[in-house]
Write an enzyme that holds these catalytic residues in place. Sequence first.
Site, short mmCIF file in Angstrom:
data_model
loop_
_atom_site.label_atom_id
_atom_site.label_comp_id
_atom_site.label_asym_id
_atom_site.label_seq_id
_atom_site.Cartn_x
_atom_site.Cartn_y
_atom_site.Cartn_z
N LEU A 159 0.83 -1.20 0.00
CA LEU A 159 0.00 0.00 0.00
C LEU A 159 0.87 1.25 0.00
O LEU A 159 0.53 2.26 -0.63
CB LEU A 159 -0.93 -0.01 1.21
CG LEU A 159 -1.89 1.18 1.31
CD1 LEU A 159 -2.81 1.25 0.10
CD2 LEU A 159 -2.72 1.09 2.60
N TYR A 160 1.99 1.22 0.71
CA TYR A 160 2.92 2.35 0.69
C TYR A 160 3.35 2.67 -0.74
O TYR A 160 3.28 3.81 -1.19
CB TYR A 160 4.14 2.04 1.56
CG TYR A 160 5.28 3.02 1.38
CD1 TYR A 160 5.15 4.35 1.79
CD2 TYR A 160 6.47 2.62 0.80
CE1 TYR A 160 6.19 5.25 1.62
CE2 TYR A 160 7.52 3.51 0.63
CZ TYR A 160 7.37 4.83 1.04
OH TYR A 160 8.41 5.72 0.86
N ALA A 161 3.78 1.65 -1.47
CA ALA A 161 4.21 1.85 -2.85
C ALA A 161 3.05 2.35 -3.72
O ALA A 161 3.23 3.23 -4.57
CB ALA A 161 4.78 0.55 -3.42
N SER A 193 0.52 4.14 -2.75
CA SER A 193 0.25 5.54 -2.43
C SER A 193 1.25 6.47 -3.11
O SER A 193 0.90 7.56 -3.57
CB SER A 193 0.26 5.76 -0.92
OG SER A 193 1.56 5.67 -0.37
N LYS A 194 2.50 6.02 -3.22
CA LYS A 194 3.52 6.84 -3.88
C LYS A 194 3.35 6.85 -5.39
O LYS A 194 3.58 7.87 -6.05
CB LYS A 194 4.92 6.33 -3.49
CG LYS A 194 5.30 6.66 -2.06
CD LYS A 194 5.23 8.14 -1.83
CE LYS A 194 5.92 8.59 -0.58
NZ LYS A 194 5.96 10.06 -0.45
#
Length: 336
Positions: free
Chosen positions: A151-153, A155-156
């Site tokens: 999810l971090y990736a 979002s970026k």
Amino acid sequence: MKVLVTGTAGFIGSHLAHRLLDRGDEVVGFDNLNDYYDVTLKQARLARLQARAGYTHVAGDLADRAAVEAAFAAYKPQRVVNLAAQAGVRYAAENPHVYVQSNVVGFLHVLEGCRHHGVEHLVYASTSSVYGANTAMPFSEHASAEHPLTLYAASKKGNEQMAHSYSHLYGIPTTGLRFFTVYGPWGRPDMALFLFTRAILDGKPIRVFNHGRHKRSFTYVDDIVEGVVRTLDQAPGKNPAWDSARPDPASSGVAPYRLYNIGNEQPVELLRYIEVLEDCLGRKAQMELLPLQAGDVPDTEADVSDLIADVGYRPVVPVETGVARFVEWYRGYYGA
């Protein structure tokens, strides 16, 4: 010039703010000092900045629309560097909502501030994690990055797409920087180098995933900062060679938009990284060898040919030098 830097109590943000102040820029810092990791470390970074002339701090959360609007209206920055974000690829399993609030909603507020206040150039942090399931090495900005694994990736990757839309609609020059495994003094306690150092000094075992066989483009923080400064000084234009039939992910023919990798071109195996740390500490690590974690990619390798061609820079600090500098800082800061 006057630069708004978000995340100045953070690892990279604090280093960048010092670099900008060193060259005579005025820095407006924006940070909420959240408790994702040790707040006292963030406070210590911030205290060093607040002792310097030319630095002004704004306490606020990017997800707070009114606070972001107020900062832009009050300080009228010429350029903006957005480094504030919910970091960490694994924390999303515990708190996925904070990634959307900080990294997506917060980034929208930054884009809106740039739109309504005539910002000359927005530079923002992306991540090598966006390459996700892509295994073609080295990772190139011109290749597809459509399958993030966390999810971090995701979002970026969303930030990159949002930036393109604002560059196209409102003519805001934007540059996204995909950072590769950043380490160095004043680093994040949730990162491997910090965790390993603490455990080895405490005589505790370290967890080594993928049996230490994966490689990373470990990039020293000063190399990252130099890349940020050089790209900040060079706002992108539209790419006249852009082909609408085969669009280039790294640039655009309809918007002043650019993506760059910033990473060391020489990936290092994790076991070698640990070996360098052992040499610097004068102690051997007790290793608990484990399988690759879900969401982790086996290897990363940065293609920085565009960074070299456009701004004349490539990361140069080897891990032997960078890890030694981290250990020196760690021992001094913690009295270890």
